[in-house]
Design an enzyme around this catalytic site. Structure first.
Site, PDB file in Angstrom:
ATOM      1  CB  VAL A  98       0.134  -5.686   4.465  1.00  0.00           C
ATOM      2  CG1 VAL A  98      -1.134  -5.043   4.955  1.00  0.00           C
ATOM      3  CG2 VAL A  98       0.064  -6.031   2.983  1.00  0.00           C
ATOM      4  CB  SER A 141      -0.945   0.015   1.195  1.00  0.00           C
ATOM      5  OG  SER A 141      -2.001  -0.866   0.943  1.00  0.00           O
ATOM      6  CE  LYS A 190      -3.860   0.497  -0.942  1.00  0.00           C
ATOM      7  NZ  LYS A 190      -4.533   0.179   0.325  1.00  0.00           N
TER       8      LYS A 190
HETATM    9  N1  GLU Z   1      -1.920  -5.471  -1.679  1.00  0.00           N
HETATM   10  C1  GLU Z   1      -2.479  -5.326  -0.360  1.00  0.00           C
HETATM   11  C2  GLU Z   1      -3.968  -5.515  -0.412  1.00  0.00           C
HETATM   12  O1  GLU Z   1      -4.585  -5.072  -1.359  1.00  0.00           O
HETATM   13  C3  GLU Z   1      -2.122  -3.979   0.178  1.00  0.00           C
HETATM   14  C4  GLU Z   1      -2.662  -3.723   1.576  1.00  0.00           C
HETATM   15  C5  GLU Z   1      -1.720  -2.861   2.416  1.00  0.00           C
HETATM   16  O2  GLU Z   1      -0.517  -2.855   2.187  1.00  0.00           O
HETATM   17  O3  GLU Z   1      -2.217  -2.189   3.357  1.00  0.00           O
HETATM   18  O4  GLU Z   1      -4.555  -6.097   0.461  1.00  0.00           O
END
Ligand code: GLU
Length: 327
Positions: free
Chosen positions: A271, A75, A78
């Site tokens: 995560v 994330s 993002k």
């Molecule tokens: N690729 C992970 C998901 O979509 C990212 C979540 C995160 O890093 O908070 O669940």
């Protein structure tokens, strides 16, 4: 372009190095938390890995621990992909697709989309980020991914690649994200192909970086969009500012309030265990450690940032005056 670690010219160089050493040894034994095992490939992470890096807006680099160890952005990607979409489409269109309000819900919540807004609350939660990925232009997946790879290459100053094992692992197990994407399509937020948008999102999450890279990304935002080591203008200063606002209010999901109170910096976690924060006009800071809490943030990283913010009075709300009250 290869990175160069410049001679440090900060007056408190020794103090920073000592602080990093102290924090590293203080939290290395901490084994609280768990790996992000809902993505099976991430469960394989070495839980002893731990690194801290700071990059100043002058391009000075401080690092300790496993700072060359690669991990996937997850994330942390993002806000930066949002920046790319923002610079392509502009604020007005972006706001029709994704809001800018924090939620008190988890990063992978689907409820708010179905119940009320029918538009993701913000680009930091999964629903918003999948919507943003669907807005990245290009003729096909390869082309669209290339735009994102080019973006991160500009941020970190060297080429980057996707960890295909993490990508496939997430793709295979992403039932919740797939449900979110279907709902986004139902509400006309995603216009193109659902699977392609999801693949692009999983690929951006699987881009490999190390802790110094993360600090460089953060330092670029701190420096108004100019990468402090290469001097490359990665994004407009207005976009950097907008991204920072979103990171401050939404970057830490349902811990945003606690984080604002105890650290007080725009930040983004992933995560896989990466966490970056920006001290505007001064520096980018990053921590990596794969043991995360139930809200998806690296446990060691949270502890390091809380201490660092206190020692250096880093909060964006700091007046610079310290009278010893409420430390
Ligand atoms: N690729 C992970 C998901 O979509 C990212 C979540 C995160 O890093 O908070 O669940």
């Amino acid at each position: 372009m290869p990175l160069k670690t410049r001679e440090c010219s900060l007056k408190n160089l020794e103090q920073i190095e000592k602080t990093l050493k102290d924090l590293y040894s203080k939290y290395l034994p901490c084994l609280d938390g768990h790996t992000a095992d809902y993505i099976p490939e991430l469960a394989k992470a070495d839980i002893n890995q731990f690194a801290i890096a700071i990059v100043t807006v002058d391009g000075e680099i401080f690092k300790i621990g496993d700072s060359n160890k690669n991990f996937t952005l997850q994330s942390v990607s993002k806000p930066f992909v949002y920046g790319l979409a923002l610079e392509t489409h502009g604020r007005e269109l972006m706001l029709t697709k994704v809001g800018v309000e924090p939620t008190g819900d988890a990063f992978n919540s689907i409820i708010e989309l179905e119940k009320q807004s029918h538009r993701p609350y913000n680009p930091m939660i999964n629903s918003g980020a999948i919507a943003v990925s669907s807005l990245i232009n290009g003729e096909n997946l390869t082309n669209r991914l290339q735009h994102i790879l080019n973006l991160f290459e500009n941020y970190v100053g060297h080429s980057v690649s996707v960890d295909e094992n993490v990508f496939l692992s997430e793709k295979k197990t992403a039932h919740r994200n797939r449900a979110i994407a279907n709902l986004l399509k139902h509400f006309d937020i995603i216009e193109g192909d659902i699977e392609e948008s999801l693949d692009l999102y999983f690929k951006q999450c699987s881009i490999l970086v190390n802790t110094v890279d993360l600090a460089l990304i953060a330092a670029t935002l701190a420096n108004g969009g100019v990468q402090p080591v290469t001097g490359v203008k990665v994004l407009e200063s207005d976009s950097a500012r907008d991204i920072l606002s979103l990171m401050f209010t939404c970057g830490m999901y349902d811990s945003a309030g606690e984080w604002a109170y105890s650290v007080g910096l725009p930040a983004k976690s992933g995560v896989s265990g990466g966490l970056l924060a920006v001290v505007p006009g001064k520096m980018g800071i990053a921590v990596y450690s794969p043991l995360i809490d139930d809200r998806g943030h690296s446990v060691r990283a949270m502890k390091v940032f809380k201490d660092l913010a206190r020692v250096y009075d880093l909060s964006v709300f700091s007046s610079g005056v310290r009278d010893g009250v409420n430390k």
